[in-house]
Each structure stands twice: as structure tokens, then as C-alpha cells.
Design a protein around this motif. Structure first.
Motif, PDB file in Angstrom:
ATOM      1  N   GLY A  63      17.030 -44.441 -94.436  1.00 61.09           N
ATOM      2  CA  GLY A  63      17.080 -43.757 -93.319  1.00 61.09           C
ATOM      3  C   GLY A  63      18.300 -42.454 -93.909  1.00 61.09           C
ATOM      4  N   MET A  64      19.361 -43.307 -94.475  1.00 67.98           N
ATOM      5  CA  MET A  64      20.392 -42.329 -95.054  1.00 67.98           C
ATOM      6  C   MET A  64      20.000 -41.501 -96.116  1.00 67.98           C
ATOM      7  N   SER A  65      19.041 -41.885 -96.925  1.00 75.23           N
ATOM      8  CA  SER A  65      18.513 -41.043 -97.864  1.00 75.23           C
ATOM      9  C   SER A  65      17.786 -39.798 -97.387  1.00 75.23           C
ATOM     10  N   THR A  66      17.019 -40.038 -96.155  1.00 73.88           N
ATOM     11  CA  THR A  66      16.554 -38.893 -95.489  1.00 73.88           C
ATOM     12  C   THR A  66      17.479 -37.994 -94.768  1.00 73.88           C
ATOM     13  N   TRP A  67      18.397 -38.688 -94.362  1.00 75.17           N
ATOM     14  CA  TRP A  67      19.594 -37.854 -93.717  1.00 75.17           C
ATOM     15  C   TRP A  67      20.297 -37.019 -94.772  1.00 75.17           C
ATOM     16  N   GLY A  68      20.412 -37.346 -95.840  1.00 74.06           N
ATOM     17  CA  GLY A  68      21.207 -36.821 -97.086  1.00 74.06           C
ATOM     18  C   GLY A  68      20.325 -35.797 -97.398  1.00 74.06           C
ATOM     19  N   ALA A  90      25.443 -38.674 -83.299  1.00 73.54           N
ATOM     20  CA  ALA A  90      24.833 -39.970 -83.939  1.00 73.54           C
ATOM     21  C   ALA A  90      24.231 -41.075 -82.942  1.00 73.54           C
ATOM     22  N   PRO A  91      24.535 -41.335 -81.864  1.00 74.03           N
ATOM     23  CA  PRO A  91      24.192 -42.324 -81.087  1.00 74.03           C
ATOM     24  C   PRO A  91      22.484 -42.464 -80.935  1.00 74.03           C
ATOM     25  N   VAL A  92      22.212 -41.035 -80.981  1.00 75.95           N
ATOM     26  CA  VAL A  92      20.643 -41.026 -81.091  1.00 75.95           C
ATOM     27  C   VAL A  92      19.952 -42.000 -82.296  1.00 75.95           C
ATOM     28  N   LEU A  93      20.516 -42.151 -83.219  1.00 79.36           N
ATOM     29  CA  LEU A  93      20.007 -42.943 -84.501  1.00 79.36           C
ATOM     30  C   LEU A  93      20.075 -44.211 -84.185  1.00 79.36           C
ATOM     31  N   LEU A  94      20.339 -44.865 -82.835  1.00 77.47           N
ATOM     32  CA  LEU A  94      19.811 -46.158 -82.400  1.00 77.47           C
ATOM     33  C   LEU A  94      18.222 -46.138 -82.475  1.00 77.47           C
ATOM     34  N   LEU A  95      17.658 -45.201 -82.200  1.00 77.53           N
ATOM     35  CA  LEU A  95      16.183 -44.990 -82.201  1.00 77.53           C
ATOM     36  C   LEU A  95      15.718 -44.740 -83.695  1.00 77.53           C
ATOM     37  N   SER A  96      16.337 -44.790 -84.445  1.00 78.87           N
ATOM     38  CA  SER A  96      15.911 -44.582 -86.015  1.00 78.87           C
ATOM     39  C   SER A  96      14.699 -45.275 -86.399  1.00 78.87           C
ATOM     40  N   TRP A  97      14.653 -46.701 -85.864  1.00 77.03           N
ATOM     41  CA  TRP A  97      13.716 -47.747 -86.156  1.00 77.03           C
ATOM     42  C   TRP A  97      12.408 -47.196 -85.573  1.00 77.03           C
ATOM     43  N   ALA A  98      12.234 -46.575 -84.582  1.00 75.60           N
ATOM     44  CA  ALA A  98      11.328 -46.279 -83.914  1.00 75.60           C
ATOM     45  C   ALA A  98      10.065 -45.405 -84.745  1.00 75.60           C
ATOM     46  N   PRO A  99       8.741 -45.855 -84.764  1.00 79.33           N
ATOM     47  CA  PRO A  99       7.536 -45.235 -85.407  1.00 79.33           C
ATOM     48  C   PRO A  99       7.516 -43.679 -85.164  1.00 79.33           C
ATOM     49  N   VAL A 100       7.215 -43.246 -86.087  1.00 77.28           N
ATOM     50  CA  VAL A 100       7.015 -41.644 -86.105  1.00 77.28           C
ATOM     51  C   VAL A 100       8.593 -40.817 -85.943  1.00 77.28           C
ATOM     52  N   LEU A 114      25.497 -33.969 -88.774  1.00 81.54           N
ATOM     53  CA  LEU A 114      26.270 -34.888 -88.171  1.00 81.54           C
ATOM     54  C   LEU A 114      27.010 -35.601 -89.157  1.00 81.54           C
ATOM     55  N   PRO A 115      28.235 -36.210 -88.870  1.00 78.65           N
ATOM     56  CA  PRO A 115      28.905 -36.809 -89.789  1.00 78.65           C
ATOM     57  C   PRO A 115      28.368 -38.189 -90.280  1.00 78.65           C
ATOM     58  N   TRP A 116      28.357 -38.608 -91.491  1.00 82.32           N
ATOM     59  CA  TRP A 116      27.646 -39.697 -92.363  1.00 82.32           C
ATOM     60  C   TRP A 116      28.067 -40.927 -91.769  1.00 82.32           C
ATOM     61  N   LEU A 117      29.489 -41.223 -91.557  1.00 76.55           N
ATOM     62  CA  LEU A 117      29.964 -42.567 -91.126  1.00 76.55           C
ATOM     63  C   LEU A 117      29.157 -42.998 -89.774  1.00 76.55           C
ATOM     64  N   PRO A 118      29.434 -42.084 -88.707  1.00 76.32           N
ATOM     65  CA  PRO A 118      28.696 -42.654 -87.553  1.00 76.32           C
ATOM     66  C   PRO A 118      27.244 -42.511 -87.607  1.00 76.32           C
ATOM     67  N   LEU A 121      26.387 -46.281 -89.128  1.00 74.53           N
ATOM     68  CA  LEU A 121      26.821 -47.259 -88.162  1.00 74.53           C
ATOM     69  C   LEU A 121      25.701 -47.148 -87.140  1.00 74.53           C
ATOM     70  N   TRP A 122      25.562 -46.136 -86.339  1.00 73.85           N
ATOM     71  CA  TRP A 122      24.495 -46.173 -85.516  1.00 73.85           C
ATOM     72  C   TRP A 122      22.983 -46.455 -85.990  1.00 73.85           C
ATOM     73  N   MET A 123      22.754 -45.912 -86.959  1.00 71.05           N
ATOM     74  CA  MET A 123      21.415 -46.222 -87.542  1.00 71.05           C
ATOM     75  C   MET A 123      21.279 -47.567 -88.084  1.00 71.05           C
ATOM     76  N   GLY A 124      22.450 -48.229 -88.634  1.00 71.53           N
ATOM     77  CA  GLY A 124      22.327 -49.523 -89.293  1.00 71.53           C
ATOM     78  C   GLY A 124      22.081 -50.428 -88.061  1.00 71.53           C
ATOM     79  N   LEU A 125      22.954 -50.392 -86.799  1.00 71.19           N
ATOM     80  CA  LEU A 125      22.647 -51.077 -85.590  1.00 71.19           C
ATOM     81  C   LEU A 125      21.328 -50.952 -84.992  1.00 71.19           C
ATOM     82  N   GLY A 126      20.763 -49.999 -85.010  1.00 77.14           N
ATOM     83  CA  GLY A 126      19.335 -49.875 -84.483  1.00 77.14           C
ATOM     84  C   GLY A 126      18.407 -50.728 -85.093  1.00 77.14           C
ATOM     85  N   LYS A 127      18.429 -50.377 -86.628  1.00 73.32           N
ATOM     86  CA  LYS A 127      17.588 -51.154 -87.439  1.00 73.32           C
ATOM     87  C   LYS A 127      17.901 -52.708 -87.258  1.00 73.32           C
TER      88      LYS A 127
END
Length: 139
Positions: A63-68, A90-100, A114-118, A121-127
Motif C-alpha cells: 500500500g505504501m508503494s502505491t502511495w509513493g 490519513a485516518p481514511v487509510l483504515l479502509l485501505s484493506w477494502a477491495p477496489v 498526505l504525510p507518510w508516517l500517519p 500507521l493508519w494503513m498498517g492498523l487497518g490491514k
């Protein structure tokens, strides 16, 4: 002897395949890392912690590679389609696990700068939450 045991090349190969599958599933490439996680845990339930960790790490890195990559794209003046992502941050990335929509959210967050660290963290938590739900339903 079950059919799955015939396909089991060993604990390290299963975990490596899980990591690769998780990474690729988080990019724009199709993948089924949830099925790979379920298969690994069906064969080796004692590998719950490493499997959950590697699936989360691989999917978050994907997900972070897509972000980058999206961050490298030039911005245009019209960002109205990204208003929701920019507004919630960044909290919207809690939904980064969702299909499509998950891949699109990762890309939108990168493109919106959006800043990389938040985001990480939000992406990792969601996943992690998604993989934990799958793992605990299998074991």
C-alpha cells in the motif's frame, strides 16, 4: 493425509508466499492474500503470529508503494475528487484493506501529499485488523 498437506512445501515457503501475496495484493495487481493466509494457518496454526505479522507487513508495504508512486505524479489544479481524502486525512487509510477502493485510497493519499508516517500507521492498523479477523476465524 489431506489435499492441503500435499501442497505444503514447508513453513518457510508458506510464509514467504504469504508475504509476496500480501505485498502484490496491496498494489494494483490482483491477488488473494486472504486465501493464502487462511491456507497457511490451516496447515500450520502454530504460525499465527509470524503469518499475521508478515501478511500485515507485506500488505502495508504494498500500500505504501502505491502511495509513493502516486506521490510522484504531478498534481493538477483541480483536486475536487480528492476532497474527501484531504478533508479526513490519513485516518481514511483504515479502509485501505477494502477491495477496489483500498488501492484507490492509498493512491489518493499519496497524490494528495498526505504525510507518510500517519499514512503508514493508519494503513498498517487497518490491514492488521482485517488479517486478524481472518486469522482468528480460521484458527
Amino acid at each position: 493425509m489431506s489435499f492441503l498437506s500435499l501442497l505444503d512445501p514447508g513453513p518457510d515457503a508458506g510464509l514467504a508466499a504469504l508475504f509476496v501475496s500480501s505485498f502484490l495484493s496491496a498494489t494494483l495487481l490482483p491477488g488473494g492474500s486472504e486465501l493464502v493466509l487462511a491456507g497457511v494457518l490451516s496447515l500450520r496454526p502454530e504460525q499465527l503470529v509470524p503469518a499475521l505479522s508478515l501478511a500485515t507487513l507485506g500488505n502495508t508495504l504494498g500500500g505504501m508503494s502505491t502511495w509513493g508512486l502516486a506521490r510522484l505524479l504531478p498534481q493538477r489544479a483541480d483536486t475536487s475528487r480528492l476532497h474527501w481524502v484531504q478533508h479526513h486525512g490519513a485516518p481514511v487509510l483504515l479502509l485501505s484493506w477494502a477491495p477496489v477502493v483500498g488501492d484507490a485510497l492509498c493512491a489518493a493519499a499519496g497524490w494528495a501529499r498526505l504525510p507518510w508516517l500517519p499514512c503508514l500507521l493508519w494503513m498498517g492498523l487497518g490491514k492488521l485488523l482485517r488479517y486478524a479477523l481472518i486469522a482468528f476465524s480460521v484458527t
